[in-house]
Design an enzyme around this catalytic site. Structure first.
Site, mmCIF file in Angstrom:
data_model
loop_
_atom_site.group_PDB
_atom_site.id
_atom_site.type_symbol
_atom_site.label_atom_id
_atom_site.label_comp_id
_atom_site.label_asym_id
_atom_site.label_seq_id
_atom_site.Cartn_x
_atom_site.Cartn_y
_atom_site.Cartn_z
ATOM 1 C CB ALA A 125 -0.905 0.014 1.231
ATOM 2 C CG HIS A 144 2.989 1.201 7.544
ATOM 3 N ND1 HIS A 144 4.183 0.976 8.195
ATOM 4 C CD2 HIS A 144 3.319 1.761 6.356
ATOM 5 C CE1 HIS A 144 5.176 1.402 7.443
ATOM 6 N NE2 HIS A 144 4.687 1.867 6.306
ATOM 7 C CD GLU A 145 1.008 2.319 3.627
ATOM 8 O OE1 GLU A 145 1.621 3.400 3.512
ATOM 9 O OE2 GLU A 145 1.585 1.216 3.506
ATOM 10 C CG HIS A 187 3.815 6.465 6.008
ATOM 11 N ND1 HIS A 187 5.102 6.693 6.440
ATOM 12 C CD2 HIS A 187 3.839 5.266 5.380
ATOM 13 C CE1 HIS A 187 5.865 5.653 6.101
ATOM 14 N NE2 HIS A 187 5.122 4.773 5.467
ATOM 15 C CD GLU A 206 8.177 3.445 4.381
ATOM 16 O OE1 GLU A 206 7.499 2.814 5.215
ATOM 17 O OE2 GLU A 206 7.658 4.066 3.432
#
Ligand code: BES
Ligand code: ZN
Length: 864
Positions: free
Chosen positions: A255, A290-291, A294, A313
């Site tokens: 993703a 996670h995305e 960010h 990351e």
């Protein structure tokens, strides 16, 4: 194709771009083979730059026209970009280019997947959309107009005005081009909303193809949990009026965190009980988190250059791991992550692809989205947090967000906030970012009795001292010929002979090559529990007796180290089986029985206890111990050990299986999933005793994919899978994600001698599609996971892989290059296998027009 002569980019060559961008306006006139992209970019000289060269990246673009301040210009165009005479001071650049998204099989830039337009710009895909300074330190606000006859047209930021055949979007947050995204297609939305802690109402949409609307609910709930968690734990709220996620079937990665418009591989977001397993649900929750995370660690604060990739990351993997540990089980998450680290990062860091968490050179940046940057990068943050403490970590993070919001940063910026917030000098700690390789940590123990204890005068004051002496070494490699000692946070606890914790967990800070730590005032010689929670990513080389391992397996109060003791016993017994033809160890089997049947322990944890080190991990252990690993012998040892485990647990297995069945409608929560994991691990062993009767019963009764797939696996392993293979296909042939599982399982469970034939059969199946990365990975990636099948002594596995990588490279360099890593361990094996592997690699390297991605990987893998 890309440049023939490979160019190496160096961290030390960094210079800022000569211009700043005030604003970017883009118009897309979408057409499958001739999309027009019009750009209007306001440039101004960058006062911080000394070099005023005007160079815009651009690849595979047809330049239609270019203007500066309204006047037509003729730039010098090459394969990689353009230069042009520009006025002094600020100016407006306009260009029109034409691109061919329908023929874009590399899936970088703008491409078409199942009739839907979508983009992937990280790391350097934007230059395939238009001419632009495609580097993360150039940040700008984007306004985008999309023109097409498709019903849904999306880009970053907030929606602007729209009309029949067009839609406008505006993103108020300055961002680098790698975070740009555009999507257009016949999509439907699963919608929801969220109110932030700042009181902002955010519209949430998950856009999918119409048939997939039933697979959105879990992803949406995971998104809301992530938003709440980032507010509560990091104090970070979302900053736009909408948050859109789009699922796409053809995607190189899992993703992508594009600002306000995340694009997901459909495998990483779509799930229903009937089609997705517990493991799929857990992974989806983690990737959504996670995305989303960010948005602050990556988007609001981005990277100055791609060498700093771990800045976003490593940190974001660390954050998503904290989230998963919080919403599920902390020990289970930690153990799973260490299994993954050892399976993927250790071989990388100990082989030809080893590089520092912050690399200092690359040819193709796509090749550095590695387990080292991600997983070791996250480990480094974990160590930092252990060293500065929870409070220091919170203060440092707060300072980071406060000071660097809106900037493109470096690892130096990141470390500086912790130095300032805590007063700690992190100079030596920084070596974790700059030195490659996995440190080996050895330890010796000394016990000194107090004099009166020796005399036996007074037991109550008879106090002794336990001294632990540690030594760290990291083997030299191509990156550094000499490795300096690193800061190792070593969590240690001491147990007495009854298993009572006499010294609770303490953090030792090792900074020297050799260092001793003493624990005084002990009543008796303790049993140390070292590297609790896997407090540093090292190989712990510890001379330990089987008895001590068994003791820790039975008694360690640290759940990670308790599991680790069992893992050590399993490893030790497998090594003895392979190298000495020994029988499976009794200490392991007895200790395992006790733990697995202990109802006081979490079922998910017990399921992990039933796992054993995989074939590749074992090959590495044997190699390091001076043996040449024999994949067939490793395969046989695994089979024998599993059979012995089944026999040992024979009486307990039916009860274990029955007690962990989950009744009622399926729910993917951690508790239910843990029970299913344990029951299905038991089913695997039962299958070795009943030739698949129970597995067939479970297959026939299954009403969710977790149960169905576990049973299918068992049947394949028992070589009773023929009927199920057909039935499964007939039931699911219309569901791409489920059929991926069908391809994978047949590959993974093929007998070593049948694996190549199975791969040949599956790659000629009508549903095999070399252009779809998920299907390619499900087939060829799974083939490489069949250790003894891929590493056939006759080289047929290597040759087959090489053939497919040659075919894929012409279509999709990024996915080809990633899959080259299956060859990274080739030098572990015997001369005959090495010869075959080398021939396969050289054949691949000799392919005309080989991509820069694959060429770099193969060259590095072949290097001595
Ligand atoms: N930024 C990456 C996606 C990416 C990587 C795009 C490389 C292009 C090239 C994204 O945030 C990411 O890290 N995704 C991971 C999943 C994550 C849970 C670790 C992925 O796609 O595997
Ligand atoms: Zn990421």
């Amino acid at each position: 194709m890309k440049d023939a002569a490979p160019q190496t980019i160096l961290l030390s060559d960094y210079t800022p771009f000569g211009y700043q961008i005030e604003s970017v306006h883009l118009t897309f006139k979408l057409a499958p083979h001739a999309t027009r992209v019009l750009s209007r970019i306001a440039f101004a000289p960058n006062p911080e730059a000394s070099d005023g060269t005007f160079f815009l990246h651009g690849e595979e673009l047809k330049l239609i026209s270019a203007r500066i301040d309204g006047a037509e210009v003729t730039p010098d165009v090459t394969d990689t970009g353009l230069t042009c005479e520009v006025p002094e001071g600020a100016f407006a650049w306009e260009a029109e280019v034409e691109i061919d998204p329908a023929n874009n099989t590399a899936l970088e830039g703008l491409y078409v997947s199942n009739g839907m337009y979508c983009t992937q710009c990280e790391a350097e895909g934007f230059r395939k959309i238009t001419y632009y300074p495609d580097r993360p330190d150039v940040m700008a606000t984007f306004t985008v107009r999309v023109e097409s006859d498709l019903p849904v047209m999306l880009s970053n930021g907030n929606p602007g005005t729209s009309g029949e055949g067009w839609a406008e979007w505006h993103d108020p947050w300055p961002k680098p081009a790698y975070l740009f995204a555009l999507v257009a297609g016949e999509l439907e939305a699963h919608s929801d909303s969220f109110t932030t802690m700042e009181g902002r109402d955010v519209a949430l949409n998950l856009y999918v193809r119409p048939g997939d609307l039933g697979k959105c609910a879990f992803g949406m709930e995971a998104l809301k949990r992530s938003m709440t968690w980032d507010e509560e734990v990091y104090g970070r709220a979302y900053d736009l009026d909408v948050f859109n996620i789009v699922a796409v079937d053809d995607f190189n990665m899992g993703a992508m965190e594009n600002k306000g418009l995340n694009i997901f591989n459909s495998a990483a977001v779509l799930a229903s009980p009937e089609t997705a397993t517990d493991a799929n649900f857990e992974r989806i929750e983690a990737i959504i988190a996670h995305e989303y995370f960010h948005n602050w660690t990556g988007n609001r604060i981005t990277c100055r250059d791609w060498f700093q990739l771990c800045l976003k990351e490593g940190l974001t993997v660390f954050r998503d791991a904290q989230f998963t540990a919080d919403v599920r089980s902390e020990p289970v998450k930690r153990i799973s992550d260490v299994i993954d680290l050892r399976a993927r990062q250790f071989p990388e860091d100990q082989g030809p692809l080893s590089h520092p968490v912050r690399p200092d050179r690359y040819q193709e940046i796509n090749n550095f989205y590695t387990a080292t940057v991600y997983e070791k990068g996250a480990e480094v943050i974990g160590m930092l947090k252990r060293l500065v403490g929870d409070d220091g970590y919170a203060k440092g993070c707060a300072l980071y967000f406060d000071r660097h919001d809106g900037e493109a940063c470096t690892i130096e910026d990141w470390l500086a906030v912790f130095e300032e917030a805590t007063g700690r000098d992190l100079t030596q700690f920084k070596r974790w970012y700059t030195q490659s390789g996995t440190p080996r940590l050895s330890v010796s123990e000394a016990w000194q009795e107090a004099p009166d204890q020796v005399q036996g005068l007074d037991q109550r004051t008879a106090l002794g001292t336990c001294t632990l002496t540690f030594r760290q070494t990291t083997p030299p490699d191509a990156n550094q010929s000499e490795k300096l000692p690193q800061v190792l946070p070593i969590a240690v606890g001491l147990l007495d002979a009854d298993g009572t914790e006499v010294v609770p967990t303490q953090l030792l800070e090792m900074t020297e090559t050799e260092q001793s730590f003493s624990f005084e005032g002990l009543m008796a010689k303790p049993v140390p529990s070292i590297l609790r929670g896997f407090s540093a990513p090292v190989v712990l080389a510890r001379e330990q007796t089987t008895e001590e391992r068994a003791f820790l397996l039975a008694h360690d109060t640290d759940p990670f180290n308790r599991w680790e003791a069992g893992r050590g016993l399993a490893r030790e017994t497998l090594v003895a089986m392979v190298t000495q033809g020994a029988a499976p160890g009794g200490a392991y089997l007895d200790g395992l029985s006790a733990v697995v049947t202990d109802r006081a322990l979490d079922p998910a944890y017990r399921a992990l206890m039933l796992g054993v080190p995989g074939a590749s991990e074992l090959a590495q252990v044997l190699f390091e111990a001076g043996h040449t690993p024999d994949p067939d012998a490793i395969h046989d040892a695994h089979e024998t050990l599993r059979q012995a485990t089944a026999t040992q647990l024979q009486d307990a297995l039916p009860g274990l299986y029955a007690a962990n069945q989950v009744d009622g409608p399926y729910s993917p929560d951690a508790e239910s999933a843990g029970k299913r994991a344990l029951a299905n691990a038991a089913l695997g062993l039962i299958t070795r005793l009943d030739s698949g009767a129970q597995a067939q019963a479970q297959y026939d009764a299954a009403d969710n994919m977790t149960q169905q797939l576990a049973a299918f696996s068992c049947l394949l392993l028992a070589k009773k899978g023929e009927a199920a293979t057909q039935a499964f296909y007939d039931q699911w042939h219309d569901d791409r994600l489920v059929i991926d599982k069908w391809f994978s399982l047949q590959m993974i469970h093929a007998a070593p001698e049948d694996a190549v034939a199975t791969a040949e059969r599956l790659t000629t199946h009508k549903d095999f599609d070399v252009k779809n990365p998920n299907r390619f990975r499900a087939t060829l990636g799974a083939f490489a996971m069949n250790h003894a099948g891929f590493h056939r002594a006759d080289g047929s596995g290597y040759a087959l892989m090489s053939d497919w990588l040659i075919k894929l490279d012409a279509l999709n360099p990024q996915t080809t290059a990633r899959m080259c890593t299956v060859f990274q361990t080739w030098r572990r094996y015997d001369a005959q296998r090495q010869g075959h592997a080398q021939a396969a690699l050289e054949r691949l390297l000799a392919k005309p027009d080989l991509s820069r991605d694959t060429s770099e990987m193969i060259t590095r893998i072949l290097k001595a």
